[in-house]
Design a protein around this motif. Structure first.
Motif, short mmCIF file in Angstrom:
data_model
loop_
_atom_site.label_atom_id
_atom_site.label_comp_id
_atom_site.label_asym_id
_atom_site.label_seq_id
_atom_site.Cartn_x
_atom_site.Cartn_y
_atom_site.Cartn_z
N ASN A 159 32.88 33.11 56.80
CA ASN A 159 32.07 34.32 57.06
C ASN A 159 32.91 35.45 57.64
OD1 ASN A 159 29.60 35.69 56.90
ND2 ASN A 159 29.14 35.27 59.05
N ILE A 160 34.10 35.65 57.07
CA ILE A 160 35.01 36.71 57.49
C ILE A 160 34.85 37.90 56.54
CG2 ILE A 160 37.46 37.32 57.67
CD1 ILE A 160 37.96 34.38 58.48
N THR A 161 34.83 39.10 57.08
CA THR A 161 34.70 40.30 56.27
C THR A 161 35.98 40.54 55.46
OG1 THR A 161 33.23 41.30 57.91
CG2 THR A 161 34.27 42.79 56.32
N VAL A 162 35.81 40.97 54.20
CA VAL A 162 36.94 41.18 53.30
C VAL A 162 36.94 42.62 52.81
CG1 VAL A 162 38.06 40.47 51.15
CG2 VAL A 162 36.81 38.78 52.52
N SER A 163 38.11 43.25 52.86
CA SER A 163 38.30 44.57 52.25
C SER A 163 39.42 44.48 51.24
CB SER A 163 38.61 45.64 53.31
OG SER A 163 39.77 45.32 54.04
N CYS A 164 39.30 45.29 50.19
CA CYS A 164 40.31 45.31 49.14
C CYS A 164 40.50 46.73 48.64
CB CYS A 164 39.92 44.40 47.98
SG CYS A 164 41.06 44.47 46.58
N ASP A 165 41.75 47.17 48.59
CA ASP A 165 42.10 48.43 47.95
C ASP A 165 42.50 48.11 46.52
OD1 ASP A 165 43.29 50.80 47.08
OD2 ASP A 165 44.03 51.29 49.08
N LEU A 166 41.82 48.67 45.53
CA LEU A 166 42.09 48.32 44.13
C LEU A 166 43.54 48.61 43.74
CD1 LEU A 166 38.86 49.54 42.30
CD2 LEU A 166 39.45 47.23 43.04
N ASN A 167 44.11 49.71 44.18
CA ASN A 167 45.55 49.99 44.05
C ASN A 167 46.14 49.56 42.71
OD1 ASN A 167 46.50 51.41 46.23
ND2 ASN A 167 47.24 49.64 47.37
N PHE A 168 45.63 50.09 41.62
CA PHE A 168 46.17 49.73 40.30
C PHE A 168 47.58 50.27 40.12
CE2 PHE A 168 46.83 50.82 35.78
CZ PHE A 168 46.82 49.53 35.26
N ARG A 169 48.50 49.40 39.68
CA ARG A 169 49.89 49.78 39.41
C ARG A 169 50.22 49.42 37.96
NH1 ARG A 169 48.87 52.09 43.35
NH2 ARG A 169 49.97 52.13 45.35
N LYS A 170 50.30 50.42 37.11
CA LYS A 170 50.52 50.17 35.68
C LYS A 170 51.89 49.56 35.40
CE LYS A 170 52.05 54.93 34.74
NZ LYS A 170 51.74 56.18 34.02
N LYS A 171 52.82 49.70 36.33
CA LYS A 171 54.14 49.10 36.13
C LYS A 171 54.15 47.60 36.43
CE LYS A 171 56.82 53.33 36.93
NZ LYS A 171 57.91 53.97 37.70
N LEU A 172 53.04 47.09 36.99
CA LEU A 172 52.96 45.67 37.33
C LEU A 172 52.09 44.87 36.38
CD1 LEU A 172 52.68 45.80 41.24
CD2 LEU A 172 54.72 45.42 39.83
N TRP A 173 51.01 45.47 35.86
CA TRP A 173 50.16 44.76 34.92
C TRP A 173 49.32 45.73 34.11
CZ3 TRP A 173 46.22 41.43 38.23
CH2 TRP A 173 45.56 42.25 39.14
N SER A 174 48.67 45.19 33.08
CA SER A 174 47.85 46.03 32.20
C SER A 174 46.47 46.26 32.81
CB SER A 174 47.70 45.36 30.84
OG SER A 174 46.91 44.19 30.95
N LYS A 175 45.78 47.26 32.30
CA LYS A 175 44.41 47.51 32.74
C LYS A 175 43.52 46.33 32.42
CE LYS A 175 44.80 52.52 32.12
NZ LYS A 175 44.31 53.72 31.39
N GLU A 176 43.74 45.71 31.27
CA GLU A 176 42.91 44.57 30.87
C GLU A 176 43.10 43.39 31.81
OE1 GLU A 176 43.36 47.45 27.81
OE2 GLU A 176 44.94 46.30 28.85
N LYS A 177 44.36 43.10 32.15
CA LYS A 177 44.63 41.99 33.07
C LYS A 177 44.08 42.30 34.46
CE LYS A 177 46.81 38.07 34.20
NZ LYS A 177 48.29 37.97 34.08
N ALA A 178 44.27 43.53 34.89
CA ALA A 178 43.76 43.94 36.20
C ALA A 178 42.24 43.79 36.26
CB ALA A 178 44.16 45.38 36.50
N GLY A 179 41.56 44.21 35.22
CA GLY A 179 40.10 44.12 35.21
C GLY A 179 39.61 42.69 35.31
N ALA A 180 40.27 41.80 34.57
CA ALA A 180 39.86 40.39 34.59
C ALA A 180 40.09 39.75 35.95
CB ALA A 180 40.61 39.63 33.50
#
Length: 340
Positions: A159-180
């Motif tokens: 029951n710990i609160t979670v935060s996430c910054d989406l921070n998409f980096r196109k040099k690291l992975w594709s949009k499709e992989k990131a979305g999945a």
């Protein structure tokens, strides 16, 4: 108030002096930085109990990276040691109409090749109240994505609160992989942080009537983005940074927090930029601090935007500002007059 845990990669940053280009420079300034580490340093500077989790080599460069966090009061107890290399990124600072440029050299870094056995999440999350990661971390490798998912499942058990910054980096992975991958991880996230482009790149959710390259933003479009993200993942809150770029040096900066079915917009700052790297991380840290501290929503977004505005005036990844300085700006002292 429990400990805050951040998880990600800490890299060596190599940057030409001043505004020199890569091809001009004969020497580079060496510092350290990385999204989740940047968040940890900000929170430690605000007096928070915060630990950074990662994996770094046992050699001297790995130790120097660890030391760069320790001197600001970040707990590095859970940084696993091993692997072959510290990830590197090269940062060329932009000016006027020439944008900044980043080149990564982080393949096969210690964290990218980490194993699930490197992290005892039961122990790491003991006494914790908040967990933060970004979309950069699962982009490092399939193995690290699995470790992120393992951590998210464990925090929900506790029951710990979670935060996430989406921070998409196109040099690291594709949009499709990131979305999945992010689509699965976001099922465990309470607060989502993004910039103008992340929701579009990762989930195909785009703000209408906004032109990122032209510097035109429409508030209603971002409310719609936050509503759609909240509907999709049942977030408690969505925070979006709003950058209006006039040039590499001059931006207008504001933010929005959408929570409880209502959008809260901060005041807008006109910034002359010293270093924009880490601006989003300082925003995330400001948001985490304000939410943990029980700030009401308008005050929370004002604090987060003020903190990140100040970061743009500071060299390096880490946001070297105090709680008093952020509060002074958030409360209206934006003149930059000398303090004597």
């Amino acid at each position: 108030m429990g400990k805050i845990i951040t998880f990600g990669e800490l890299m060596l940053r190599l940057a030409p002096e001043n505004y020199l280009r890569f091809v001009q420079s004969e020497k580079y300034e060496a510092t350290f930085g990385g999204a989740e580490a940047n968040v940890a340093v900000s929170l430690a500077n605000y007096g928070m109990d915060v630990a950074f989790v990662s994996k770094l080599p046992a050699h001297e460069i790995g130790q120097a990276a660890v030391n760069s966090l320790r001197k600001y009061g970040v707990d590095t107890t859970y940084v696993a040691r091993g692997g072959e290399r510290v990830g590197i990124y090269y940062c060329e600072k932009g000016a006027s109409q020439r944008p900044s440029k980043v080149i990564y050299d982080r393949a096969y870094s210690s964290i990218a090749t980490a194993q699930k056995a490197d992290f005892d999440w039961d122990k790491i999350f003991g006494g914790a109240s908040w967990f933060h990661f970004t979309g950069i971390t699962p982009a490092l490798s399939d193995g690290v994505a699995d470790i992120c998912l393992q951590a998210c499942k464990k925090v929900k058990e506790k029951n710990i609160t979670v935060s996430c910054d989406l921070n998409f980096r196109k040099k690291l992975w594709s949009k499709e992989k990131a979305g999945a991958v992010m689509g699965e991880l976001c099922k465990y996230v309470d607060y989502c942080i993004a910039n103008e482009e992340d929701a579009k790149d990762v989930f195909g959710i785009e703000a209408e009537n906004s032109d990122i390259t032209g510097g035109k933003l429409d508030k209603e479009g971002y409310i719609s983005v936050a509503e759609k993200l909240t509907e999709k993942f049942h977030f408690k809150g969505v925070a979006i940074t709003l950058r209006e770029s006039k040039s590499a040096n001059d931006n207008d900066w504001s933010g929005m927090l959408y929570t409880g079915g209502k959008a809260y917009f901060s005041k807008k700052y006109s910034m002359h930029i010293v270093d924009r790297v880490g601006g989003g991380d300082s925003f995330g840290a400001g948001l985490i601090y304000s939410l943990i501290s029980g700030y009401e929503s308008q005050k929370a977004i004002e604090f987060a935007v003020a903190a990140s505005c100040l970061k743009h005036s500071i060299e390096g990844d880490y946001n070297m500002v105090s709680l008093a300085e952020v509060n002074a700006l958030a409360n209206g002292n934006a003149t930059g007059r000398v303090q004597r």
